[in-house]
Design a protein around this motif. Structure first.
Motif, PDB file in Angstrom:
ATOM      1  N   ASP A 137       0.838  -1.207   0.000  1.00 19.98           N
ATOM      2  CA  ASP A 137       0.000   0.000   0.000  1.00 19.98           C
ATOM      3  C   ASP A 137       0.872   1.256   0.000  1.00 19.98           C
ATOM      4  O   ASP A 137       0.844   2.078   0.913  1.00 19.98           O
ATOM      5  N   MET A 138       1.641   1.404  -1.069  1.00 19.68           N
ATOM      6  CA  MET A 138       2.632   2.476  -1.138  1.00 19.68           C
ATOM      7  C   MET A 138       2.032   3.869  -1.055  1.00 19.68           C
ATOM      8  O   MET A 138       2.634   4.749  -0.435  1.00 19.68           O
ATOM      9  N   VAL A 139       0.896   4.099  -1.667  1.00 18.17           N
ATOM     10  CA  VAL A 139       0.327   5.446  -1.639  1.00 18.17           C
ATOM     11  C   VAL A 139       0.090   5.873  -0.193  1.00 18.17           C
ATOM     12  O   VAL A 139       0.433   6.993   0.202  1.00 18.17           O
ATOM     13  N   THR A 140      -0.452   4.977   0.605  1.00 20.30           N
ATOM     14  CA  THR A 140      -0.695   5.306   2.016  1.00 20.30           C
ATOM     15  C   THR A 140       0.621   5.525   2.758  1.00 20.30           C
ATOM     16  O   THR A 140       0.787   6.530   3.459  1.00 20.30           O
ATOM     17  N   GLN A 141       1.566   4.602   2.594  1.00 20.75           N
ATOM     18  CA  GLN A 141       2.842   4.738   3.320  1.00 20.75           C
ATOM     19  C   GLN A 141       3.618   5.978   2.911  1.00 20.75           C
ATOM     20  O   GLN A 141       4.232   6.635   3.744  1.00 20.75           O
ATOM     21  N   LEU A 142       3.601   6.294   1.625  1.00 22.79           N
ATOM     22  CA  LEU A 142       4.365   7.443   1.158  1.00 22.79           C
ATOM     23  C   LEU A 142       3.695   8.771   1.490  1.00 22.79           C
ATOM     24  O   LEU A 142       4.309   9.819   1.381  1.00 22.79           O
TER      25      LEU A 142
ATOM     26  N   LEU B  99      10.013   3.406   4.372  1.00 23.98           N
ATOM     27  CA  LEU B  99       9.789   2.648   3.150  1.00 23.98           C
ATOM     28  C   LEU B  99      10.917   2.876   2.142  1.00 23.98           C
ATOM     29  O   LEU B  99      11.383   1.933   1.502  1.00 23.98           O
ATOM     30  N   VAL B 100      11.389   4.099   2.040  1.00 24.85           N
ATOM     31  CA  VAL B 100      12.504   4.378   1.123  1.00 24.85           C
ATOM     32  C   VAL B 100      13.763   3.660   1.612  1.00 24.85           C
ATOM     33  O   VAL B 100      14.541   3.131   0.809  1.00 24.85           O
ATOM     34  N   GLU B 101      13.964   3.576   2.926  1.00 19.66           N
ATOM     35  CA  GLU B 101      15.099   2.795   3.450  1.00 19.66           C
ATOM     36  C   GLU B 101      14.974   1.325   3.052  1.00 19.66           C
ATOM     37  O   GLU B 101      15.954   0.698   2.660  1.00 19.66           O
ATOM     38  N   ARG B 102      13.780   0.774   3.145  1.00 25.84           N
ATOM     39  CA  ARG B 102      13.568  -0.626   2.756  1.00 25.84           C
ATOM     40  C   ARG B 102      13.795  -0.822   1.253  1.00 25.84           C
ATOM     41  O   ARG B 102      14.387  -1.811   0.835  1.00 25.84           O
ATOM     42  N   PHE B 103      13.299   0.128   0.454  1.00 24.62           N
ATOM     43  CA  PHE B 103      13.522   0.036  -0.985  1.00 24.62           C
ATOM     44  C   PHE B 103      15.019   0.067  -1.291  1.00 24.62           C
ATOM     45  O   PHE B 103      15.500  -0.660  -2.150  1.00 24.62           O
ATOM     46  N   HIS B 104      15.749   0.914  -0.569  1.00 22.22           N
ATOM     47  CA  HIS B 104      17.193   0.975  -0.793  1.00 22.22           C
ATOM     48  C   HIS B 104      17.836  -0.378  -0.483  1.00 22.22           C
ATOM     49  O   HIS B 104      18.629  -0.893  -1.274  1.00 22.22           O
TER      50      HIS B 104
ATOM     51  N   ILE C 234       2.282   5.363  -9.211  1.00 21.97           N
ATOM     52  CA  ILE C 234       2.170   5.826  -7.814  1.00 21.97           C
ATOM     53  C   ILE C 234       2.530   7.303  -7.709  1.00 21.97           C
ATOM     54  O   ILE C 234       1.854   8.067  -7.015  1.00 21.97           O
ATOM     55  N   ALA C 235       3.558   7.723  -8.425  1.00 21.20           N
ATOM     56  CA  ALA C 235       3.939   9.141  -8.403  1.00 21.20           C
ATOM     57  C   ALA C 235       2.792  10.016  -8.912  1.00 21.20           C
ATOM     58  O   ALA C 235       2.513  11.081  -8.335  1.00 21.20           O
ATOM     59  N   ARG C 236       2.123   9.565  -9.956  1.00 31.18           N
ATOM     60  CA  ARG C 236       0.974  10.324 -10.472  1.00 31.18           C
ATOM     61  C   ARG C 236      -0.155  10.375  -9.441  1.00 31.18           C
ATOM     62  O   ARG C 236      -0.802  11.406  -9.268  1.00 31.18           O
ATOM     63  N   GLN C 237      -0.400   9.260  -8.752  1.00 39.21           N
ATOM     64  CA  GLN C 237      -1.457   9.239  -7.732  1.00 39.21           C
ATOM     65  C   GLN C 237      -1.140  10.189  -6.583  1.00 39.21           C
ATOM     66  O   GLN C 237      -2.024  10.901  -6.089  1.00 39.21           O
ATOM     67  N   LEU C 238       0.113  10.200  -6.158  1.00 39.64           N
ATOM     68  CA  LEU C 238       0.514  11.101  -5.072  1.00 39.64           C
ATOM     69  C   LEU C 238       0.399  12.556  -5.506  1.00 39.64           C
ATOM     70  O   LEU C 238      -0.087  13.403  -4.754  1.00 39.64           O
TER      71      LEU C 238
ATOM     72  N   ALA D  96      -1.569  13.751  -7.784  1.00 43.37           N
ATOM     73  CA  ALA D  96      -2.999  14.083  -7.917  1.00 43.37           C
ATOM     74  C   ALA D  96      -3.617  14.434  -6.575  1.00 43.37           C
ATOM     75  O   ALA D  96      -4.592  15.189  -6.516  1.00 43.37           O
ATOM     76  N   ARG D  97      -3.048  13.918  -5.502  1.00 47.87           N
ATOM     77  CA  ARG D  97      -3.527  14.246  -4.153  1.00 47.87           C
ATOM     78  C   ARG D  97      -2.821  15.481  -3.593  1.00 47.87           C
ATOM     79  O   ARG D  97      -2.977  15.807  -2.427  1.00 47.87           O
ATOM     80  N   SER D  98      -2.009  16.106  -4.438  1.00 49.82           N
ATOM     81  CA  SER D  98      -1.246  17.299  -4.052  1.00 49.82           C
ATOM     82  C   SER D  98      -0.310  17.031  -2.882  1.00 49.82           C
ATOM     83  O   SER D  98      -0.066  17.897  -2.047  1.00 49.82           O
ATOM     84  N   LEU D  99       0.221  15.801  -2.822  1.00 50.53           N
ATOM     85  CA  LEU D  99       1.154  15.456  -1.751  1.00 50.53           C
ATOM     86  C   LEU D  99       2.565  15.889  -2.126  1.00 50.53           C
ATOM     87  O   LEU D  99       2.944  15.900  -3.301  1.00 50.53           O
ATOM     88  N   ASN D 100       3.332  16.206  -1.128  1.00 47.19           N
ATOM     89  CA  ASN D 100       4.725  16.578  -1.299  1.00 47.19           C
ATOM     90  C   ASN D 100       5.479  15.390  -1.910  1.00 47.19           C
ATOM     91  O   ASN D 100       5.364  14.264  -1.442  1.00 47.19           O
ATOM     92  N   MET D 101       6.279  15.626  -2.942  1.00 52.18           N
ATOM     93  CA  MET D 101       7.006  14.552  -3.633  1.00 52.18           C
ATOM     94  C   MET D 101       8.475  14.480  -3.199  1.00 52.18           C
ATOM     95  O   MET D 101       9.261  13.774  -3.817  1.00 52.18           O
ATOM     96  N   THR D 102       8.814  15.154  -2.110  1.00 52.92           N
ATOM     97  CA  THR D 102      10.190  15.150  -1.616  1.00 52.92           C
ATOM     98  C   THR D 102      10.639  13.728  -1.298  1.00 52.92           C
ATOM     99  O   THR D 102       9.944  12.977  -0.624  1.00 52.92           O
ATOM    100  N   GLY D 103      11.815  13.372  -1.798  1.00 49.05           N
ATOM    101  CA  GLY D 103      12.394  12.075  -1.498  1.00 49.05           C
ATOM    102  C   GLY D 103      11.815  10.930  -2.290  1.00 49.05           C
ATOM    103  O   GLY D 103      12.010   9.766  -1.930  1.00 49.05           O
ATOM    104  N   LEU D 104      11.156  11.219  -3.391  1.00 52.46           N
ATOM    105  CA  LEU D 104      10.510  10.155  -4.168  1.00 52.46           C
ATOM    106  C   LEU D 104      10.987  10.089  -5.616  1.00 52.46           C
ATOM    107  O   LEU D 104      10.293   9.562  -6.475  1.00 52.46           O
ATOM    108  N   SER D 105      12.177  10.573  -5.891  1.00 51.79           N
ATOM    109  CA  SER D 105      12.677  10.526  -7.272  1.00 51.79           C
ATOM    110  C   SER D 105      12.823   9.088  -7.769  1.00 51.79           C
ATOM    111  O   SER D 105      12.724   8.829  -8.965  1.00 51.79           O
ATOM    112  N   PHE D 106      13.019   8.143  -6.853  1.00 50.77           N
ATOM    113  CA  PHE D 106      13.183   6.743  -7.254  1.00 50.77           C
ATOM    114  C   PHE D 106      11.924   6.174  -7.904  1.00 50.77           C
ATOM    115  O   PHE D 106      11.994   5.166  -8.599  1.00 50.77           O
TER     116      PHE D 106
END
Length: 189
Positions: free
Chosen positions: A25-30, A39-44, A118-122, A124-134
């Motif tokens: 459930d990445m949208v919720t976690q991010l 989550l970004v630490e786990r992805f790394h 997922i980036a598009r979904q985030l 669209a919710r006007s969420l901050n995209m900091t730290g999500l370039s991956f």
């Protein structure tokens, strides 16, 4: 050979991919800053573990450009922005051969496709995209890079039935590892 390699991969991994997406459930976690960093630490950790074991087998595959498909660099940059720490990649058994490694790379490349969504979904919710370039490391080249990857999967899988089976086996193992690394406590994975 029965069906294309891509069709076989999708059929063999559909349930595992759906289970991973639901559990993660990445949208919720991010959307939650502390969860985002973890989550970004786990992805790394997942990417480092995968990249380390696959590199010796994939670096010489004609047309793949494996070095340019590694995402751990973007993840380190994202972690720096989020105040997270680069994680040591968890040990994973190396794929038996290049075909199995391609199957595992399929999981990472599918994650790249999903990351763009997922980036598009985030956004669209006007969420901050900091730290999500991956989530969108290839930018406008995502579609073209995916098509090239699929051509390589098909080419390498067409070598023999054994090669096609190894690609599928690698993808199934890749989804299993992804679920463990991304969804379960570190002590379990």
């Amino acid at each position: 050979m029965v069906g294309t390699v891509l069709a076989r991969l999708r059929a063999a991994t559909a349930d595992a991919q759906q289970r991973l997406e639901t559990r993660l459930d990445m949208v919720t976690q991010l959307s939650v800053p502390a969860d985002r960093r973890r989550l970004v630490e786990r992805f790394h950790a997942w990417h480092v573990g995968c990249e380390t074991t696959m590199a010796p087998l994939l670096s010489d595959i004609v047309g793949l450009g494996y070095a340019g498909r590694r995402r751990s660099v973007e993840l380190i940059s994202d972690l720096a922005v989020l105040g997270g720490q680069p994680q040591t990649g968890r040990r994973i058994a190396a794929p038996a051969n290049a075909a199995e490694a391609l199957g595992r790379l399929y999981v990472l490349e599918e994650a790249t496709q999903g990351g763009k969504v997922i980036a598009r979904q985030l956004a669209a919710r006007s969420l901050n995209m900091t730290g999500l370039s991956f989530l969108d490391p290839y930018g406008a080249e995502t579609g073209e890079r995916w098509r090239k990857f699929v051509l390589i999967l098909e080419r390498e899988g067409a070598v023999s039935e054994k090669a096609a089976e190894a690609i599928v086996r690698g993808a199934v193992a890749g989804f299993t590892h992804a679920e463990r690394w991304l969804c379960e406590p570190a002590s379990v994975a």
